[in-house]
Design an enzyme around this catalytic site. Sequence first.
Site, PDB file in Angstrom:
ATOM      1  N   HIS A 176      42.116  39.369  36.930  1.00 38.10           N
ATOM      2  CA  HIS A 176      41.330  40.534  37.357  1.00 38.10           C
ATOM      3  C   HIS A 176      40.815  41.265  36.125  1.00 38.10           C
ATOM      4  CE1 HIS A 176      39.685  43.741  39.557  1.00 38.10           C
ATOM      5  NE2 HIS A 176      40.626  43.933  40.457  1.00 38.10           N
ATOM      6  N   HIS A 179      36.285  46.141  37.616  1.00 38.38           N
ATOM      7  CA  HIS A 179      36.486  47.388  38.367  1.00 38.38           C
ATOM      8  C   HIS A 179      37.233  48.483  37.618  1.00 38.38           C
ATOM      9  CE1 HIS A 179      36.280  44.577  42.132  1.00 38.38           C
ATOM     10  NE2 HIS A 179      35.133  44.639  41.457  1.00 38.38           N
ATOM     11  N   TYR A 181      39.986  48.200  35.668  1.00 38.89           N
ATOM     12  CA  TYR A 181      41.410  48.012  35.433  1.00 38.89           C
ATOM     13  C   TYR A 181      41.630  47.510  34.002  1.00 38.89           C
ATOM     14  CZ  TYR A 181      41.587  48.947  40.378  1.00 38.89           C
ATOM     15  OH  TYR A 181      41.446  49.556  41.601  1.00 38.89           O
TER      16      TYR A 181
END
Length: 372
Positions: A176, A179, A181
């Site tokens: 990931h 976004h 993070y």
Amino acid sequence: MTDQNARRAADALSRPFAVRGLTSRNRIAMAPMTREFSPNGVPGQDVADYYARRAAGGVGLIITEGTYVGHASAGTSARVPLFHGEEAFAGWAGVVDSVHREGGAIIPQLWHVGVTRAEGAPPVAEAEPVGPSGVSLSGEPKGRAMTQKDLDDVIAAFADAAAAAERLGFDGVELHGAHGYLIDQFLWEGSNRRTDAYGGGIVARTRLAAEIVAACRAAVSDAFPLFFRMSQWKMGSYEAKLARTPEELESVLTPLAEAGVDVFHASTRRYWLPEFDDSGLNLAGWVKKISGRPTVTVGSVGLDGDFFGAFQGRSSSVTGIEQLLDRMERDEFDMVAVGRALIADPEWAAKTLHGRTEDITPFGAEMLKTLH
């Protein structure tokens, strides 16, 4: 759906997709969506059934919700699944088996929330939020800047999780990097103010991401693919840009591809919007063109509203996917990830592939309250 569009959907979306040792029976993926139905971080039979229903409904590749890697500051909820520890791994083994029995492939999304962690939140209440520079996404002081030991520990946590995913029988992993993070906090100039080797110019800001990718690549076999999720936008900063031009995007992508990314998953809020001027290509299209790697597109597929409306209680109606088919037929990208439409209807894939779109269940915001 007209007979012609039904044939187009079947032709464009039913082709298998293969990368390294992973084969998806079609071009439809389930997008990763945080559901918070794993008490104490352990996915139970209800989570296994939830993913298996989508595989039974025709989805080729399941990308799980974000899962916390084994680092104290990685998470910010006691109900998001962990990707470390024997109890969580036993739960994930059940998920993998359930999805495979239904003919689907499955990869976990490995996640560290970084400085967006809420202070005092579980799963490790005393863990301090950490990030590149000790500032929040809005630029306010928060948490602390990571030391070299912090960076080494996080890199190791991702690599350990990737190795565990292969042991558990998953078909690959997704990192990931989107976004706002942790990985994305290093990539973005708005949150990375470091002056060491992990900050400064656009290429230097990719260093942590590239080191995580390389460590994961070294921890798994050649048959095990690495997906990397990226985005321009951040939570609370929807107009943010990692790259304002194709040249800047190339500066971000090249180190990641060279480190071992096999597939880029380009997250946008609306898949049909062009990313840069003078071209109709969306972000996934540009990433594929520049990197030469396969890409996954995502963003309000089959629905008339984006996902932020769902958090504000707004529902979305079913819409056609003609634009998606146009782009798939041009090989602008390789797979499409479907989010809320699959929460609403576990059989969305089968109905779309077989021309039964009039039977698709529309998305209602209340559906987020249950794990169907």
